[in-house]
Scaffold this motif. Structure first.
Motif, PDB file in Angstrom:
ATOM      1  N   TRP A  86      16.691  56.612 -12.369  1.00 32.65           N
ATOM      2  CA  TRP A  86      16.524  58.035 -12.636  1.00 32.65           C
ATOM      3  C   TRP A  86      15.069  58.347 -12.989  1.00 32.65           C
ATOM      4  O   TRP A  86      14.428  57.597 -13.715  1.00 32.65           O
ATOM      5  N   GLN A 118      26.188  68.106  -5.560  1.00 28.48           N
ATOM      6  CA  GLN A 118      26.829  69.414  -5.720  1.00 28.48           C
ATOM      7  C   GLN A 118      28.301  69.335  -6.127  1.00 28.48           C
ATOM      8  O   GLN A 118      28.744  70.117  -6.979  1.00 28.48           O
ATOM      9  N   THR A 143       7.182  62.780 -17.165  1.00 27.22           N
ATOM     10  CA  THR A 143       8.376  62.192 -16.562  1.00 27.22           C
ATOM     11  C   THR A 143       8.580  60.788 -17.114  1.00 27.22           C
ATOM     12  O   THR A 143       7.621  60.038 -17.298  1.00 27.22           O
ATOM     13  N   GLN A 168      14.744  68.501 -15.247  1.00 27.02           N
ATOM     14  CA  GLN A 168      15.372  68.136 -13.978  1.00 27.02           C
ATOM     15  C   GLN A 168      15.562  66.628 -13.923  1.00 27.02           C
ATOM     16  O   GLN A 168      14.763  65.868 -14.497  1.00 27.02           O
ATOM     17  N   LEU A 177      21.054  68.332 -12.776  1.00 31.46           N
ATOM     18  CA  LEU A 177      21.351  67.280 -11.801  1.00 31.46           C
ATOM     19  C   LEU A 177      20.743  67.618 -10.436  1.00 31.46           C
ATOM     20  O   LEU A 177      20.544  68.799 -10.107  1.00 31.46           O
ATOM     21  N   PRO A 178      20.462  66.619  -9.615  1.00 31.97           N
ATOM     22  CA  PRO A 178      19.952  66.868  -8.254  1.00 31.97           C
ATOM     23  C   PRO A 178      20.966  67.669  -7.440  1.00 31.97           C
ATOM     24  O   PRO A 178      22.180  67.481  -7.583  1.00 31.97           O
ATOM     25  N   HIS A 179      20.471  68.567  -6.591  1.00 31.23           N
ATOM     26  CA  HIS A 179      21.359  69.405  -5.779  1.00 31.23           C
ATOM     27  C   HIS A 179      22.226  68.575  -4.839  1.00 31.23           C
ATOM     28  O   HIS A 179      23.278  69.047  -4.391  1.00 31.23           O
ATOM     29  N   SER A 180      21.799  67.359  -4.560  1.00 33.47           N
ATOM     30  CA  SER A 180      22.587  66.487  -3.674  1.00 33.47           C
ATOM     31  C   SER A 180      23.922  66.095  -4.292  1.00 33.47           C
ATOM     32  O   SER A 180      24.819  65.623  -3.591  1.00 33.47           O
ATOM     33  N   HIS A 187      16.093  63.389 -11.215  1.00 31.51           N
ATOM     34  CA  HIS A 187      15.936  62.969  -9.823  1.00 31.51           C
ATOM     35  C   HIS A 187      16.363  61.519  -9.691  1.00 31.51           C
ATOM     36  O   HIS A 187      16.064  60.700 -10.571  1.00 31.51           O
ATOM     37  N   LEU A 188      17.071  61.208  -8.613  1.00 34.78           N
ATOM     38  CA  LEU A 188      17.414  59.819  -8.308  1.00 34.78           C
ATOM     39  C   LEU A 188      16.342  59.233  -7.412  1.00 34.78           C
ATOM     40  O   LEU A 188      16.030  59.780  -6.344  1.00 34.78           O
ATOM     41  N   SER A 189      15.770  58.133  -7.877  1.00 36.29           N
ATOM     42  CA  SER A 189      14.762  57.434  -7.098  1.00 36.29           C
ATOM     43  C   SER A 189      15.271  56.023  -6.850  1.00 36.29           C
ATOM     44  O   SER A 189      15.140  55.148  -7.704  1.00 36.29           O
ATOM     45  N   GLN A 246      12.580  64.478 -15.668  1.00 35.55           N
ATOM     46  CA  GLN A 246      11.437  65.376 -15.794  1.00 35.55           C
ATOM     47  C   GLN A 246      11.541  66.179 -17.086  1.00 35.55           C
ATOM     48  O   GLN A 246      12.504  66.912 -17.311  1.00 35.55           O
TER      49      GLN A 246
END
Length: 477
Positions: free
Chosen positions: A268, A300, A276, A260, A295-298, A262-264, A271
Motif C-alpha cells: 500500500w 468499487q 506518503t 488516498q 480506497l482506490p476506485h478499482s 493506492h495499491l502498488s 497518501q
C-alpha cells in the motif's frame, strides 16, 4: 510481512496496535489518527476539582468472551487498581427504568418481577417467556429486531422494552435494525434451539474462547455487572497509548489524515497531507464510509458495500446539580420512541459511579442522550443546531421526567457526529461480502472497529484482536 499501518486511533485501532506489538511476524506498526487525540468515542472530561464526566461509553460489561478479553488487556496494561466495579447486587444494577405514558416504571427484576404483572406491561414476563417456547422458528436469514421480538415475545415487549433498549444501545430504530447483527446471541438461540429461552438456558455456543485471567476471574467471583475506571473511560486508550509508546515497533501519528490509498504491487501507498508512507498491510479501524472514501476506485464493489454502513449522531448533555436531587435510585431510564422521538434516555451517573462526583460538597451528575436515528427529524442539521437549544431540551426532559426544576450548576453539550453505526437488515451479509471480496483478491487489508461486528467497547476491542489473528493466520498459510 514487516510493516502494518493501522488507520484510526480510536479504541479499535489502538487495540489492533496493542495486539500487533505481540506478533513476532510484525516489525513495524504505524498508527495514523486524523484528529488531535487518541481514543475516539472514549472521551472524558476531568474537572480540576476531581469530578469526572463521560461523553461516550461510561461502563463496560465484564462477562463473556469479549468481556474477559477486555479485562485481560486491562490487567496487562496495569490498570487493575483503577477499576471501579458495580456488582449485580448494586442498586444501579437492580433498578433500571422506562419512561412510558408520562411516568417512570421500574423494569421487572428477579423472580417476583417475572411472575407478577408489573406496569407498564399488561402481563407477567414469565408468561411471555413460556409462550415464546411454543413459537415456531423463523426460516428467514434475517429480520428486524422489532419483527423478531414481536413474533416471539409479543408486540408490547417490542414496542416498549426492545424499542427502548435499541435506542439506549444503538441510538437506533428497532424497526430497521437487524436482529442477526445487533443481538446475535438471541438470533442464534432461536436458530439452534428453536427458542430464545431454551437457547439461552442451554447455551448457544461461541466460536471464540478466551480464558479469563485473574482480573476477569475476580469479576466473576464478585459478580460484577459493569465497571469503569477511576479517572474515566478515556484512561483505557491513554494506557494503550502509553504501552505503544514504550514499544520500539510502534510509530504513533496524530493529525495524520489519510487522503488516498493506492495499491502498488502487493504493498500500500498511503497518501497523507504531508507525504506518503508505504505498508505491507493495512488494518482499517476507520468508519466504513471513511475507508470507502480513500480506497482506490478499482475496488468499487468493496467501496459500495462500505458506503452502505450508515451511522447516527447523538447529543450527549452532561449535567451537574448541587445536592442529592434524584427522586429515585438506579442506573437510569430509557425512553421508547412512541414517548419522545428525540430523547433516548437519561443516565444517573452518580448512582453507579459516585467516585466520579466532585469531592467538594454533595452533587448529582446526570447525562441526557438525545437524537440518534431521529436527530435530524427532531433537532435539524447537527452542524447548525446550537448547544443552547440542546441544553434547553435536556433540561426540559430532566424537569418533566424526574421533577428536577433547579438549574444545573455545570453543564457540557457534546454532539457526537456519526458515532454509532447502524446494523440494518442484511448487515451480516454485507460484512461477509466485504471480507470475501478482500480474501478472493488477496488484498492486504483487515477490517476492525464498530462498523462491522458489534458497537460495544468490548466488541470493538475484540475486533482489533480478531483482525490481527486473521492477519497472522494468512501470513503463515
Amino acid at each position: 510481512m514487516k510493516t502494518v499501518a493501522v488507520l484510526g486511533g480510536g479504541i479499535g485501532g489502538l487495540a489492533a496496535s496493542y495486539y500487533l506489538t505481540k506478533s513476532a511476524q510484525v516489525t513495524k506498526v504505524v498508527v495514523l489518527e486524523s484528529s488531535s487525540r487518541y481514543g475516539g468515542w472514549l472521551c472524558t472530561t476531568r474537572r480540576s476539582d476531581g469530578a469526572v464526566f463521560e461523553h461516550g461509553p461510561r461502563g463496560i460489561r465484564p462477562a463473556g468472551t469479549v468481556g474477559y478479553n477486555t479485562l485481560n488487556m486491562v490487567e496487562d496494561l496495569g490498570l487493575e487498581r483503577e477499576i471501579l466495579p458495580v456488582t449485580y447486587s448494586h442498586v444501579a444494577s437492580k433498578n433500571r427504568y422506562l419512561f412510558v405514558k408520562g411516568k417512570l416504571h421500574k423494569m421487572p427484576s428477579g423472580i417476583s418481577g417475572a411472575i407478577r404483572t408489573v406496569p407498564p406491561f399488561s402481563r407477567p414476563l414469565l408468561l411471555s417467556a413460556a409462550m415464546e417456547m411454543l413459537v415456531k422458528k423463523s426460516k428467514k436469514d434475517d429480520e428486524s429486531v422489532y419483527s423478531f421480538v414481536s413474533r416471539r415475545l409479543g408486540k408490547e415487549l417490542a414496542d416498549i422494552a426492545m424499542d427502548g433498549l435499541c435506542r439506549g444501545v444503538f441510538a437506533g430504530d428497532c424497526r430497521k435494525l437487524s436482529m442477526r447483527s445487533c443481538f446475535p446471541p438471541l438470533y442464534n438461540a432461536e436458530q439452534n434451539s428453536g427458542s430464545i429461552v431454551l437457547g439461552m438456558l442451554l447455551g448457544s455456543g461461541t466460536s471464540h474462547v478466551v480464558r479469563p485471567g485473574p482480573l476477569a476471574q475476580k469479576s466473576r467471583n464478585q459478580s460484577w455487572a459493569q465497571w469503569s475506571l477511576r479517572k474515566g473511560m478515556e484512561s483505557l486508550p491513554e494506557a494503550i497509548v502509553d504501552w505503544l509508546t514504550q514499544s520500539e515497533k510502534v510509530h504513533l501519528h496524530r493529525h495524520a489524515t489519510v487522503k488516498q490509498l493506492h495499491l502498488s504491487g502487493a504493498d500500500w501507498e498511503i497518501q497523507l497531507e504531508d507525504g506518503t508512507i508505504t505498508a505491507d498491510h493495512i488494518v482499517s479501524a476507520m468508519p466504513a464510509k471513511a475507508l470507502a472514501s480513500v480506497l482506490p476506485h478499482s475496488l468499487q464493489p468493496l467501496i459500495q458495500l462500505l458506503q452502505d454502513v450508515s451511522s447516527v449522531t447523538v447529543a450527549v448533555v452532561n449535567l451537574e446539580y448541587k445536592g442529592s436531587i434524584l427522586p429515585i435510585a438506579g442506573f437510569g431510564h430509557l425512553v421508547p420512541s412512541s414517548e419522545d422521538r428525540g430523547l433516548l434516555g437519561v443516565v444517573y451517573d452518580s448512582v453507579p459511579f459516585p467516585q466520579h462526583d466532585s469531592p467538594i460538597g454533595v452533587t448529582t451528575r446526570l447525562t441526557v442522550m438525545m437524537g440518534g436515528a431521529w436527530f435530524e427529524e427532531v433537532f435539524g442539521d447537527p452542524e447548525e443546531v446550537s448547544q443552547e437549544y440542546l441544553l434547553a431540551a435536556a433540561s426540559r426532559a430532566i424537569s418533566s421526567h424526574l421533577g428536577i426544576n433547579i438549574a444545573p450548576t455545570w453543564s457540557k453539550v457534546t454532539v457526537q457526529r456519526d458515532c454509532i453505526p447502524q446494523y440494518y437488515l442484511g448487515h451480516w451479509e454485507r460484512v461477509e461480502s466485504m471480507r470475501s471480496y478482500i480474501r478472493q483478491r488477496l488484498l492486504p487489508l483487515s477490517l476492525a472497529g464498530s462498523s462491522y461486528d458489534g458497537v460495544s467497547v468490548n466488541d470493538v476491542i475484540f475486533s482489533g484482536r480478531s483482525a490481527v489473528e486473521g492477519l497472522q493466520r494468512s501470513a503463515v498459510s
